[in-house]
Design a protein around this motif. Structure first.
Motif, PDB file in Angstrom:
ATOM      1  N   LYS A  87      39.007 -35.110  -3.364  1.00  0.00           N
ATOM      2  CA  LYS A  87      39.285 -36.384  -4.360  1.00  0.00           C
ATOM      3  C   LYS A  87      37.958 -35.692  -4.857  1.00  0.00           C
ATOM      4  O   LYS A  87      36.879 -35.993  -4.461  1.00  0.00           O
ATOM      5  CB  LYS A  87      39.799 -37.179  -4.516  1.00  0.00           C
ATOM      6  N   TYR A  88      38.357 -35.434  -6.409  1.00  0.00           N
ATOM      7  CA  TYR A  88      36.818 -35.618  -7.084  1.00  0.00           C
ATOM      8  C   TYR A  88      37.059 -35.671  -8.553  1.00  0.00           C
ATOM      9  O   TYR A  88      38.185 -35.902  -9.104  1.00  0.00           O
ATOM     10  CB  TYR A  88      35.995 -33.623  -6.873  1.00  0.00           C
ATOM     11  N   SER A  89      35.643 -36.671  -8.835  1.00  0.00           N
ATOM     12  CA  SER A  89      36.208 -36.879 -10.327  1.00  0.00           C
ATOM     13  C   SER A  89      34.722 -37.156 -11.016  1.00  0.00           C
ATOM     14  O   SER A  89      34.108 -37.838  -9.841  1.00  0.00           O
ATOM     15  CB  SER A  89      37.023 -38.591 -10.529  1.00  0.00           C
ATOM     16  N   LEU A  90      34.400 -37.040 -11.901  1.00  0.00           N
ATOM     17  CA  LEU A  90      33.811 -37.281 -13.322  1.00  0.00           C
ATOM     18  C   LEU A  90      33.700 -37.798 -14.516  1.00  0.00           C
ATOM     19  O   LEU A  90      34.742 -37.550 -15.029  1.00  0.00           O
ATOM     20  CB  LEU A  90      33.289 -35.831 -13.390  1.00  0.00           C
ATOM     21  N   ILE A  91      33.448 -39.435 -14.471  1.00  0.00           N
ATOM     22  CA  ILE A  91      33.592 -39.820 -15.893  1.00  0.00           C
ATOM     23  C   ILE A  91      32.439 -39.693 -16.642  1.00  0.00           C
ATOM     24  O   ILE A  91      30.994 -40.369 -16.388  1.00  0.00           O
ATOM     25  CB  ILE A  91      34.334 -41.441 -15.755  1.00  0.00           C
ATOM     26  N   ALA A  92      32.504 -39.263 -17.543  1.00  0.00           N
ATOM     27  CA  ALA A  92      30.842 -39.126 -18.872  1.00  0.00           C
ATOM     28  C   ALA A  92      31.572 -39.830 -20.121  1.00  0.00           C
ATOM     29  O   ALA A  92      32.300 -39.107 -20.254  1.00  0.00           O
ATOM     30  CB  ALA A  92      30.126 -37.918 -18.733  1.00  0.00           C
ATOM     31  N   LYS A  93      30.455 -41.429 -20.428  1.00  0.00           N
ATOM     32  CA  LYS A  93      30.697 -41.804 -21.176  1.00  0.00           C
ATOM     33  C   LYS A  93      29.504 -41.366 -21.985  1.00  0.00           C
ATOM     34  O   LYS A  93      28.234 -41.693 -22.126  1.00  0.00           O
ATOM     35  CB  LYS A  93      31.385 -43.005 -21.196  1.00  0.00           C
ATOM     36  N   GLY A  94      29.368 -41.090 -23.634  1.00  0.00           N
ATOM     37  CA  GLY A  94      28.724 -40.842 -24.849  1.00  0.00           C
ATOM     38  C   GLY A  94      28.809 -41.120 -25.989  1.00  0.00           C
ATOM     39  O   GLY A  94      29.683 -41.778 -26.595  1.00  0.00           O
ATOM     40  N   GLU A  95      29.025 -39.987 -27.266  1.00  0.00           N
ATOM     41  CA  GLU A  95      29.362 -39.531 -28.008  1.00  0.00           C
ATOM     42  C   GLU A  95      31.385 -39.422 -27.774  1.00  0.00           C
ATOM     43  O   GLU A  95      32.177 -40.078 -29.430  1.00  0.00           O
ATOM     44  CB  GLU A  95      29.056 -38.408 -29.188  1.00  0.00           C
ATOM     45  N   THR A  96      31.441 -38.978 -26.732  1.00  0.00           N
ATOM     46  CA  THR A  96      33.091 -38.969 -26.816  1.00  0.00           C
ATOM     47  C   THR A  96      32.962 -39.058 -24.849  1.00  0.00           C
ATOM     48  O   THR A  96      32.262 -39.000 -23.993  1.00  0.00           O
ATOM     49  CB  THR A  96      32.976 -37.240 -26.613  1.00  0.00           C
ATOM     50  N   THR A  97      34.066 -39.421 -24.619  1.00  0.00           N
ATOM     51  CA  THR A  97      35.036 -39.793 -22.862  1.00  0.00           C
ATOM     52  C   THR A  97      35.085 -38.055 -22.271  1.00  0.00           C
ATOM     53  O   THR A  97      35.591 -37.427 -22.884  1.00  0.00           O
ATOM     54  CB  THR A  97      35.750 -40.541 -23.481  1.00  0.00           C
ATOM     55  N   SER A  98      34.133 -37.483 -21.285  1.00  0.00           N
ATOM     56  CA  SER A  98      34.920 -36.675 -21.121  1.00  0.00           C
ATOM     57  C   SER A  98      35.336 -36.592 -18.941  1.00  0.00           C
ATOM     58  O   SER A  98      34.845 -37.104 -18.612  1.00  0.00           O
ATOM     59  CB  SER A  98      33.276 -35.583 -20.411  1.00  0.00           C
ATOM     60  N   THR A  99      36.105 -36.296 -18.979  1.00  0.00           N
ATOM     61  CA  THR A  99      36.533 -36.016 -17.343  1.00  0.00           C
ATOM     62  C   THR A  99      36.304 -35.246 -16.417  1.00  0.00           C
ATOM     63  O   THR A  99      37.227 -34.019 -17.240  1.00  0.00           O
ATOM     64  CB  THR A  99      38.170 -36.976 -17.216  1.00  0.00           C
ATOM     65  N   GLU A 128      34.330 -33.480 -32.117  1.00  0.00           N
ATOM     66  CA  GLU A 128      34.989 -34.140 -32.847  1.00  0.00           C
ATOM     67  C   GLU A 128      36.275 -34.063 -33.386  1.00  0.00           C
ATOM     68  O   GLU A 128      36.965 -33.740 -34.285  1.00  0.00           O
ATOM     69  CB  GLU A 128      34.148 -33.452 -34.523  1.00  0.00           C
ATOM     70  N   GLY A 129      37.121 -34.096 -31.930  1.00  0.00           N
ATOM     71  CA  GLY A 129      38.059 -34.873 -32.384  1.00  0.00           C
ATOM     72  C   GLY A 129      38.939 -33.765 -31.773  1.00  0.00           C
ATOM     73  O   GLY A 129      40.246 -33.757 -31.952  1.00  0.00           O
ATOM     74  N   THR A 130      38.508 -32.404 -31.727  1.00  0.00           N
ATOM     75  CA  THR A 130      39.500 -31.386 -31.167  1.00  0.00           C
ATOM     76  C   THR A 130      39.654 -31.161 -29.358  1.00  0.00           C
ATOM     77  O   THR A 130      38.091 -31.811 -28.821  1.00  0.00           O
ATOM     78  CB  THR A 130      38.446 -30.051 -31.865  1.00  0.00           C
ATOM     79  N   PRO A 131      40.586 -31.708 -29.204  1.00  0.00           N
ATOM     80  CA  PRO A 131      40.136 -31.201 -27.316  1.00  0.00           C
ATOM     81  C   PRO A 131      39.870 -29.899 -27.050  1.00  0.00           C
ATOM     82  O   PRO A 131      40.355 -29.089 -27.871  1.00  0.00           O
ATOM     83  CB  PRO A 131      41.422 -31.568 -27.435  1.00  0.00           C
TER      84      PRO A 131
END
Length: 185
Positions: free
Chosen positions: A37-49, A82-85
């Motif tokens: 199992k691996y996970s990265l959660i980054a939070k800033g202007e947007t959230t990335s996983t 900017e809202g684009t997935p």
């Protein structure tokens, strides 16, 4: 020496040999592992996983971490700009190794020496389905950059069967938490 020992025993004298020096506790992280199992959660202007990479093999010695990506699953990054997935699929192959430090027995700290990177590991990615140029991990690390899938430093905890890494980072752009769980093979 035999004659002296025999004479001392015959005379009933107490004779004690020095005890061997106590060995440091064995570091349970040392061995061969497979990522489950691996996970990265980054939070800033947007959230990335970021998730995936199961099957990546890791060999840990007291002074080296060696990765083997043969047969590992893809790593998937999901975010929005900017809202684009955005979806980035990354496939890691071949091998990568680092000189490292490992402190602690059942838990402690680890770090990889980025500029010591060696091997032939390559990453092939798609950005929203469009292939990008391959990336060669040794070049990335020797420049002083890093790949978020390879946890470069942090804390670890282990048992005889499970090894967990965690790394947290915070700066003016946001925070990130990386977690990786391996099982002994």
């Amino acid at each position: 020496m035999r004659l002296i020992l025999a004479a001392a025993l015959a005379a009933g004298a107490a004779f004690a040999l020095p005890a061997p020096a106590s060995a440091a506790p064995k570091q349970c992280a040392i061995g061969k592992w497979r990522l489950v199992k691996y996970s990265l959660i980054a939070k800033g202007e947007t959230t990335s996983t970021v998730k995936g990479g199961a099957g990546t093999k890791l060999t840990v010695t007291p002074k080296k971490f060696a990765y083997d990506f043969t047969g590992s699953k893809k790593v998937v990054l999901k975010t929005a700009i900017e809202g684009t997935p955005i979806t980035v699929n990354r496939t890691y192959r071949k091998r990568l190794a680092f000189k490292s430090t490992l402190k602690g027995a059942k838990k402690g700290k680890f770090s990889l020496r980025a500029k010591s990177a060696s091997g032939n590991a390559v990453v092939r990615s798609t950005f929203n389905g469009t292939p990008t140029d391959p990336e060669y991990l040794v070049k990335i690390y020797r420049k002083g950059d890093f790949d978020p899938f390879i946890v470069p430093y942090g804390n670890y905890a282990c048992t005889a069967k499970v090894l967990k890494f965690q790394s947290k980072h915070a700066d003016e752009t946001g925070t990130s938490v990386v977690s990786a769980t391996y099982r002994r093979i």
